[in-house]
Design an enzyme around this catalytic site. Structure first.
Site, PDB file in Angstrom:
ATOM      1  N   HIS A 116      -9.522  18.487  90.775  1.00 22.41           N
ATOM      2  CA  HIS A 116      -9.205  19.236  91.992  1.00 22.41           C
ATOM      3  C   HIS A 116      -9.791  20.647  91.922  1.00 22.41           C
ATOM      4  O   HIS A 116     -10.328  21.160  92.918  1.00 22.41           O
ATOM      5  CB  HIS A 116      -7.688  19.306  92.155  1.00 22.41           C
ATOM      6  CG  HIS A 116      -7.243  20.043  93.375  1.00 22.41           C
ATOM      7  ND1 HIS A 116      -7.611  19.688  94.650  1.00 22.41           N
ATOM      8  CD2 HIS A 116      -6.446  21.144  93.526  1.00 22.41           C
ATOM      9  CE1 HIS A 116      -7.061  20.511  95.526  1.00 22.41           C
ATOM     10  NE2 HIS A 116      -6.360  21.413  94.870  1.00 22.41           N
ATOM     11  N   HIS A 126      13.732  15.658 107.343  1.00 22.68           N
ATOM     12  CA  HIS A 126      12.331  15.232 107.403  1.00 22.68           C
ATOM     13  C   HIS A 126      12.193  13.957 108.221  1.00 22.68           C
ATOM     14  O   HIS A 126      11.292  13.822 109.064  1.00 22.68           O
ATOM     15  CB  HIS A 126      11.803  15.025 105.975  1.00 22.68           C
ATOM     16  CG  HIS A 126      10.395  14.526 105.931  1.00 22.68           C
ATOM     17  ND1 HIS A 126      10.034  13.382 105.255  1.00 22.68           N
ATOM     18  CD2 HIS A 126       9.258  15.012 106.484  1.00 22.68           C
ATOM     19  CE1 HIS A 126       8.740  13.171 105.397  1.00 22.68           C
ATOM     20  NE2 HIS A 126       8.242  14.150 106.135  1.00 22.68           N
ATOM     21  N   HIS A 146       0.300   8.804 102.087  1.00 20.40           N
ATOM     22  CA  HIS A 146       1.195   9.295 103.131  1.00 20.40           C
ATOM     23  C   HIS A 146       0.779  10.694 103.587  1.00 20.40           C
ATOM     24  O   HIS A 146       0.751  10.982 104.792  1.00 20.40           O
ATOM     25  CB  HIS A 146       2.629   9.308 102.599  1.00 20.40           C
ATOM     26  CG  HIS A 146       3.674   9.478 103.659  1.00 20.40           C
ATOM     27  ND1 HIS A 146       3.658   8.791 104.843  1.00 20.40           N
ATOM     28  CD2 HIS A 146       4.782  10.271 103.711  1.00 20.40           C
ATOM     29  CE1 HIS A 146       4.703   9.146 105.583  1.00 20.40           C
ATOM     30  NE2 HIS A 146       5.391  10.050 104.921  1.00 20.40           N
ATOM     31  N   HIS A 188      -0.233  26.546 100.719  1.00 17.40           N
ATOM     32  CA  HIS A 188      -1.455  25.814 100.385  1.00 17.40           C
ATOM     33  C   HIS A 188      -1.558  24.540 101.223  1.00 17.40           C
ATOM     34  O   HIS A 188      -2.641  24.198 101.724  1.00 17.40           O
ATOM     35  CB  HIS A 188      -1.450  25.479  98.897  1.00 17.40           C
ATOM     36  CG  HIS A 188      -2.802  25.175  98.340  1.00 17.40           C
ATOM     37  ND1 HIS A 188      -3.869  26.044  98.425  1.00 17.40           N
ATOM     38  CD2 HIS A 188      -3.276  24.073  97.673  1.00 17.40           C
ATOM     39  CE1 HIS A 188      -4.930  25.516  97.838  1.00 17.40           C
ATOM     40  NE2 HIS A 188      -4.595  24.309  97.394  1.00 17.40           N
ATOM     41  N   GLU A 217      15.913  15.451 102.953  1.00 18.67           N
ATOM     42  CA  GLU A 217      15.206  14.192 103.214  1.00 18.67           C
ATOM     43  C   GLU A 217      15.477  13.684 104.627  1.00 18.67           C
ATOM     44  O   GLU A 217      14.557  13.252 105.340  1.00 18.67           O
ATOM     45  CB  GLU A 217      15.625  13.148 102.178  1.00 18.67           C
ATOM     46  CG  GLU A 217      15.155  11.725 102.461  1.00 18.67           C
ATOM     47  CD  GLU A 217      13.643  11.551 102.426  1.00 18.67           C
ATOM     48  OE1 GLU A 217      13.183  10.436 102.688  1.00 18.67           O
ATOM     49  OE2 GLU A 217      12.924  12.540 102.149  1.00 18.67           O
TER      50      GLU A 217
END
Length: 396
Positions: free
Chosen positions: A294, A116, A179, A352, A113
């Protein structure tokens, strides 16, 4: 219990982000000098390309953070238990891990975290530097209008706010989805600026650009980009709700072509993670509806990419653009199927996400015309400079 917002380490985080931003900046500057880059417009393009590259890295690393369940590895923002790094917070992390060994807070999740956040801060520092330099050099020949780097600065500030909300809202799906969409908006925004800073090129390239500006294929590309944006939003909603494994088979879902679905609950936007918005846990039919939406939209987008890419491929000038689009469409199809049939492996999920970001990059690069965001005065000065250079080159 850590406070959700603890600004004690904010100054250290900003300094660390600026220091990290200096590393790619120095590398890019060194390489650009060796290649003989001259003029502010050329330097602006080189530095914007570097920022775009780091932003793509940030998108993928953000997906890695989410997919490893590290989004709450540090339960406060912007630091970790009020510290700049998990080193300083190791006591608090160990105490939380002792209470909940399989909870969201562990030492390795905290590091994921915080890495990032460090990368995000570095991207923010680069964008801030580009904005300041753009205003200082706004009259330089061929320079980009400073309002575009300023818009990018506003974007990165909003993204930072959504990063904080992601933590404080405990990974609420709508916040996480927005986000991710914001991250890809940044990819598109930076790509557009790189394209706007593209040098004038040969006469053939200028004539080709003029033809492309009024081409129906360019207008069709805008529709493809809009469809892709909808599909990315649906994909982000699948990921943020952990609905990938609601259908573990293909082309059917749960052994049926049309399984039981609860779209009303699945697309209730404002609700906590894992809940149905009515105080209970979200059920399989709601997750199935998210997944199937999706999957069905993927068919539409893949067909659009196929038709558009094949159409471009038929034209000699845009053959490469068409081939890349077809390749990226195939990449998305294979990685999407791998997520389903291989039980959502981390590599396929990251691939992806990267494919989605690259599709945004390539389509925006294709649709934005060179020079579109330069001020008229700068364009005139750049043109005069080019003509003067040509006269010097023709002189005996």
């Amino acid at each position: 219990m850590a406070a959700l917002i603890d600004l004690n380490p904010v100054l250290e985080m900003l300094v660390l982000g600026a220091a990290l931003a200096l590393v790619p900046t120095a590398l890019v500057a060194w390489r650009a000098r060796r290649q003989g880059v001259r003029g502010w417009a050329a330097w602006q393009r080189v530095l914007t390309v570097a920022t775009l590259f780091l932003t793509l890295d940030l998108v993928v690393f953000g997906a890695f953070t989410r997919l490893t369940d590290s989004g709450l590895g540090c339960p406060d923002w912007p630091g970790c238990y009020g510290e700049t790094s998990p080193w300083g917070a190791k006591t608090a992390i160990a105490a939380e891990q002792a209470v909940r060994p399989h909870g969201p807070v562990t030492h390795h999740k905290a590091w994921i975290e915080m890495l990032h956040r460090y990368l995000a801060t570095a991207v923010g520092a680069l964008i801030t530097g580009l904005m300041v330099a753009a205003w200082r050099r706004r009259h330089a020949p061929g320079a980009l209008s400073p309002w575009w780097p300023t818009l990018t600065f506003v974007w990165v500030c909003v993204q930072g706010a959504f990063g904080a909300l992601t933590v404080t809202s405990k990974l609420q799906p709508l916040i996480v989805t927005l986000h991710l969409l914001g991250a890809l908006l940044g990819v598109g925004l930076l790509t557009a600026q790189v394209r706007a800073l593209h040098p004038a090129g040969s006469r053939y390239e200028r004539e080709t650009t003029k033809v492309w500006a009024s081409s129906p294929w360019r207008r069709a590309g805008m529709l493809v980009l809009a469809l892709l944006a909808v599909q990315i939003a649906l994909g982000a909603w699948v990921s943020s709700n952990y609905a990938v494994l609601a259908c573990a088979d293909f082309p059917t879902c749960q052994g049926r072509w049309w399984p039981e679905m609860d779209a009303a609950t699945g697309f209730t936007l404002w609700r906590p993670l894992g809940e149905n918005g009515q105080g209970g846990w979200i059920a399989l039919p709601a997750l199935t509806a998210i997944h199937m939406a999706h999957r069905l939209m993927a068919v539409v987008v893949l067909l659009a990419l196929l038709v558009y890419g094949w159409g471009l491929r038929r034209h000699t000038v845009w053959r490469r653009e068409g081939r890349v689009l077809l390749g990226l469409g195939a990449w998305q199809l294979l990685t999407g199927l791998s997520n389903v049939v291989l039980n959502w492996p981390l590599v396929a999920a990251l691939a992806h996400t990267l494919g989605a970001a690259l599709l945004v990059w390539w389509l925006v690069r294709l649709l934005v015309l060179p020079g579109w965001a330069r001020p008229a005065g700068a364009m005139v000065r750049a043109s005069k400079g080019l003509h003067a250079t040509n006269r010097l080159q023709r002189a005996p």
